[in-house]
Design a protein around this motif. Structure first.
Motif, PDB file in Angstrom:
ATOM      1  N   ASP A 104      -8.107  19.156  -3.368  1.00 32.46           N
ATOM      2  CA  ASP A 104      -8.947  18.092  -3.312  1.00 32.46           C
ATOM      3  C   ASP A 104      -8.872  16.903  -3.987  1.00 32.46           C
ATOM      4  O   ASP A 104      -9.688  16.308  -4.679  1.00 32.46           O
ATOM      5  CB  ASP A 104     -10.457  18.609  -3.636  1.00 32.46           C
ATOM      6  N   CYS A 105      -7.443  16.942  -4.485  1.00 30.71           N
ATOM      7  CA  CYS A 105      -7.038  15.587  -5.092  1.00 30.71           C
ATOM      8  C   CYS A 105      -6.128  14.723  -3.963  1.00 30.71           C
ATOM      9  O   CYS A 105      -5.686  15.299  -3.066  1.00 30.71           O
ATOM     10  CB  CYS A 105      -6.239  15.959  -6.308  1.00 30.71           C
ATOM     11  N   TRP A 106      -6.207  13.429  -4.332  1.00 32.51           N
ATOM     12  CA  TRP A 106      -5.067  12.567  -3.739  1.00 32.51           C
ATOM     13  C   TRP A 106      -3.798  12.933  -4.170  1.00 32.51           C
ATOM     14  O   TRP A 106      -3.759  12.909  -5.401  1.00 32.51           O
ATOM     15  CB  TRP A 106      -5.630  11.361  -3.806  1.00 32.51           C
ATOM     16  N   ALA A 107      -2.678  13.062  -3.390  1.00 38.43           N
ATOM     17  CA  ALA A 107      -1.370  13.166  -3.785  1.00 38.43           C
ATOM     18  C   ALA A 107      -0.370  12.491  -3.069  1.00 38.43           C
ATOM     19  O   ALA A 107      -0.808  12.301  -2.021  1.00 38.43           O
ATOM     20  CB  ALA A 107      -1.258  14.728  -4.237  1.00 38.43           C
ATOM     21  N   LYS A 136       0.966  -1.279   0.060  1.00 38.02           N
ATOM     22  CA  LYS A 136       0.188  -0.148   0.067  1.00 38.02           C
ATOM     23  C   LYS A 136       0.876   1.277   0.150  1.00 38.02           C
ATOM     24  O   LYS A 136       2.046   1.357   0.301  1.00 38.02           O
ATOM     25  CB  LYS A 136      -0.977   0.019   1.162  1.00 38.02           C
ATOM     26  N   VAL A 137       0.265   2.389  -0.561  1.00 40.82           N
ATOM     27  CA  VAL A 137       1.037   3.775  -0.672  1.00 40.82           C
ATOM     28  C   VAL A 137       0.077   4.549   0.276  1.00 40.82           C
ATOM     29  O   VAL A 137      -0.934   4.672   0.164  1.00 40.82           O
ATOM     30  CB  VAL A 137       0.965   4.212  -1.892  1.00 40.82           C
ATOM     31  N   LEU A 138       0.805   5.527   1.173  1.00 42.47           N
ATOM     32  CA  LEU A 138       0.203   6.525   1.858  1.00 42.47           C
ATOM     33  C   LEU A 138      -0.018   7.826   1.077  1.00 42.47           C
ATOM     34  O   LEU A 138       1.028   8.326   0.610  1.00 42.47           O
ATOM     35  CB  LEU A 138       0.887   6.849   3.123  1.00 42.47           C
ATOM     36  N   LEU A 139      -1.467   8.323   0.803  1.00 43.44           N
ATOM     37  CA  LEU A 139      -1.566   9.385   0.038  1.00 43.44           C
ATOM     38  C   LEU A 139      -2.109  10.462   1.002  1.00 43.44           C
ATOM     39  O   LEU A 139      -2.795  10.121   1.939  1.00 43.44           O
ATOM     40  CB  LEU A 139      -2.396   9.166  -1.375  1.00 43.44           C
ATOM     41  N   ILE A 140      -2.169  11.703   0.582  1.00 40.15           N
ATOM     42  CA  ILE A 140      -2.770  12.702   1.304  1.00 40.15           C
ATOM     43  C   ILE A 140      -3.826  13.382   0.385  1.00 40.15           C
ATOM     44  O   ILE A 140      -3.425  13.592  -0.730  1.00 40.15           O
ATOM     45  CB  ILE A 140      -1.903  13.943   1.961  1.00 40.15           C
ATOM     46  N   TYR A 141      -4.688  13.963   0.987  1.00 41.69           N
ATOM     47  CA  TYR A 141      -5.716  14.751   0.463  1.00 41.69           C
ATOM     48  C   TYR A 141      -5.488  16.037   0.523  1.00 41.69           C
ATOM     49  O   TYR A 141      -5.582  16.730   1.419  1.00 41.69           O
ATOM     50  CB  TYR A 141      -7.275  14.467   1.201  1.00 41.69           C
ATOM     51  N   ALA A 157      -1.660  15.201  10.196  1.00 39.77           N
ATOM     52  CA  ALA A 157      -1.332  16.856  10.244  1.00 39.77           C
ATOM     53  C   ALA A 157      -2.730  16.892   8.966  1.00 39.77           C
ATOM     54  O   ALA A 157      -3.232  18.159   9.141  1.00 39.77           O
ATOM     55  CB  ALA A 157      -0.296  17.372   9.760  1.00 39.77           C
ATOM     56  N   GLU A 158      -2.949  16.063   8.112  1.00 36.78           N
ATOM     57  CA  GLU A 158      -3.686  16.257   7.005  1.00 36.78           C
ATOM     58  C   GLU A 158      -4.552  14.939   7.018  1.00 36.78           C
ATOM     59  O   GLU A 158      -4.111  14.025   7.615  1.00 36.78           O
ATOM     60  CB  GLU A 158      -3.014  16.595   5.700  1.00 36.78           C
ATOM     61  N   GLU A 159      -5.474  14.941   6.056  1.00 32.84           N
ATOM     62  CA  GLU A 159      -6.216  13.774   5.854  1.00 32.84           C
ATOM     63  C   GLU A 159      -5.467  12.966   5.104  1.00 32.84           C
ATOM     64  O   GLU A 159      -4.688  13.408   4.075  1.00 32.84           O
ATOM     65  CB  GLU A 159      -7.478  14.085   5.045  1.00 32.84           C
ATOM     66  N   ALA A 160      -5.260  11.677   5.459  1.00 30.94           N
ATOM     67  CA  ALA A 160      -4.371  10.562   4.707  1.00 30.94           C
ATOM     68  C   ALA A 160      -5.057   9.295   4.739  1.00 30.94           C
ATOM     69  O   ALA A 160      -5.836   9.098   5.615  1.00 30.94           O
ATOM     70  CB  ALA A 160      -2.881  10.760   5.374  1.00 30.94           C
ATOM     71  N   ALA A 161      -4.572   8.522   3.792  1.00 27.66           N
ATOM     72  CA  ALA A 161      -5.176   7.050   3.542  1.00 27.66           C
ATOM     73  C   ALA A 161      -4.299   6.158   2.799  1.00 27.66           C
ATOM     74  O   ALA A 161      -3.416   6.861   1.908  1.00 27.66           O
ATOM     75  CB  ALA A 161      -6.778   7.351   2.822  1.00 27.66           C
ATOM     76  N   TRP A 162      -4.551   5.094   3.270  1.00 26.10           N
ATOM     77  CA  TRP A 162      -3.592   3.949   2.514  1.00 26.10           C
ATOM     78  C   TRP A 162      -4.542   3.499   1.231  1.00 26.10           C
ATOM     79  O   TRP A 162      -5.528   3.254   1.427  1.00 26.10           O
ATOM     80  CB  TRP A 162      -3.309   2.795   3.331  1.00 26.10           C
ATOM     81  N   PHE A 163      -3.891   3.257   0.179  1.00 33.71           N
ATOM     82  CA  PHE A 163      -4.139   2.930  -0.901  1.00 33.71           C
ATOM     83  C   PHE A 163      -3.469   1.674  -1.442  1.00 33.71           C
ATOM     84  O   PHE A 163      -2.276   1.686  -1.602  1.00 33.71           O
ATOM     85  CB  PHE A 163      -4.286   3.610  -2.124  1.00 33.71           C
ATOM     86  N   PRO A 164      -4.142   0.558  -1.772  1.00 37.09           N
ATOM     87  CA  PRO A 164      -3.379  -0.566  -2.449  1.00 37.09           C
ATOM     88  C   PRO A 164      -2.771  -0.143  -3.705  1.00 37.09           C
ATOM     89  O   PRO A 164      -3.481   0.528  -4.375  1.00 37.09           O
ATOM     90  CB  PRO A 164      -4.558  -1.685  -2.737  1.00 37.09           C
ATOM     91  N   ILE A 165      -1.593  -0.719  -3.889  1.00 32.62           N
ATOM     92  CA  ILE A 165      -0.776  -0.044  -5.002  1.00 32.62           C
ATOM     93  C   ILE A 165      -1.472  -0.310  -6.254  1.00 32.62           C
ATOM     94  O   ILE A 165      -1.040   0.653  -7.115  1.00 32.62           O
ATOM     95  CB  ILE A 165       0.350  -0.977  -5.086  1.00 32.62           C
TER      96      ILE A 165
END
Lengths: 230, 230
Positions: A41-44, A28-33, A114-122
DNA sequence: TTAAATAAGTGTATTTTGCACACTTTGCCT
DNA sequence: AGGCAAAGTGTGCAAAATACACTTATTTAA
């Protein structure tokens, strides 16, 4: 500062981190909103501009630290991206890093976000802004190569792990299958991990033995011309 | 440009090239003699500040092109260096590249030199300014690793080369010795080079066969899961 | 308590690859 | 013609990679 540098050479430099975790047989990769322009308002990928009084390495560590609260993490510089038009607000170079974290350590204190973050399967990562897709591709590639020649897979696993776990980690990252017996034989013959005597608990089948990775061992072996390979 | 970037983030970015060549059984690096401050009258890695309208890759290629007149050269990004105090005139990040050139192609037209430049055997490099020593160390290291897993050694040899030449190239870079028979067997079994039917001329002993590297072949083989290893 | 389900754990034979090792050939030079 | 210098070549042994299938330990549900 005696001979100052002309402003026609002055650009911004940022760091972007590709933070990998492993959980439920998925890489998984950790992305922030993103809460700010551009690409609000994009995941990056998590990143930041580098201020002039901060070392490059330090900046990358700070991004990770601010996001996860974690310290002493395996990080590695991937590549620097510098297309003229890669950032809509001006010339911004970015130095990409990757980090490997024990996702379990991180999950327990998501309050530090510090920000909204989420894990995404690769394989389920949404479309990313800037050249982040390219960065991610570089990162995956580097991880694939590196994991075969350096014992960095352990950075993605909990302190105590089973042989099945590490095998499926390798299978997920390398996108292949290994024969259980051969995989174990090879891994154990390197003497980098040891049986801790502990066992898995609360599983609905025969519990697996728990192993741990001996950091020192690798350093020692390297001296004697040993090279890790899986 | 809508949302401009604050000037407190503005730094300069340069490229520095580690240009390798191989000649007389020696791995060599191309250095320039600095004509301007800082570090005037020192030998250093060739490099330049990146102007805002130039892509990063492009800048690295330009440095090489201006210095050697050569084009279509194997180049690879090494690492980015960003210590706060690495440059005495202000904050300057540098992106290091390495290039592999056929030294013979270059030697014949040294008139294209924009600055004084000279080849130094890798073990006789003088003390270098900035963090160029560190950069050079990274470059050597990367070359060592890369040459074992990718067929880039050929970039350092003339179009037609002997098996002895390529062996001594590997020996110089990896700082080991190979058994001639085993080395040839392995190399030839990869089908990446072919006997051209030509021979060395004007040597005071049995002339060696001349081989050439088939670029296409590697691309094809890669598809079929082949991986280069020496 | 017993049977079924689930994943853990284990050994051997075959093939492939890596490695050690020394003499013969070719062409030039004197 | 003889000597010199480097090119070129094959085999046997040891180590490593690969292919392959059944038994064991524990939980859960009948």
């Amino acid at each position: 500062m005696e001979g100052n540098i002309e402003s026609k050479f002055k650009a911004a430099v940022s760091v972007d981190n590709v933070i990998f975790g492993f959980d439920n047989n998925d890489l998984k990769v950790l992305l922030i909103y993103r809460g700010a322009e551009p690409y609000k308002d994009c995941w990056a990928l998590p990143g930041d501009l580098i201020s002039l009084d901060q070392d490059l390495e330090q900046s990358a560590e700070n991004v990770l630290q601010n996001l996860t609260g974690l310290d002493n993490i395996y990080m590695d510089q991937i590549h620097t991206f510098g297309r003229v038009d890669r950032h809509p607000f001006g010339r911004v170079f970015t130095v990409a890093y990757f980090a490997l974290i024990k996702i379990q350590d991180y999950m327990v204190k998501p309050s530090s976000w510090a920000e909204e973050a989420a894990w995404f399967p690769i394989n389920e990562v949404p479309e990313l802004p800037f050249d982040h897709m390219e960065i991610l591709a570089y990162a995956k590639d580097l991880l694939k190569n590196k994991i075969r020649h350096q014992p960095i897979g352990f950075e993605l696993l909990p302190k105590y792990f089973t042989l099945t776990e590490i095998q499926s980690l390798y299978e997920a990252i390398l996108e292949t299958q290994f024969d259980t017996r051969n995989f174990r034989k090879k891994l154990l013959s390197m003497n980098l991990i040891v049986d801790t005597g502990r066992q898995q608990k609360e599983v609905a089948h025969r519990p697996a033995k728990l192993y741990k990775y001996i950091t020192k061992r690798y350093a020692q072996l390297q001296q004697s011309g040993f090279s890790f390979d899986l």
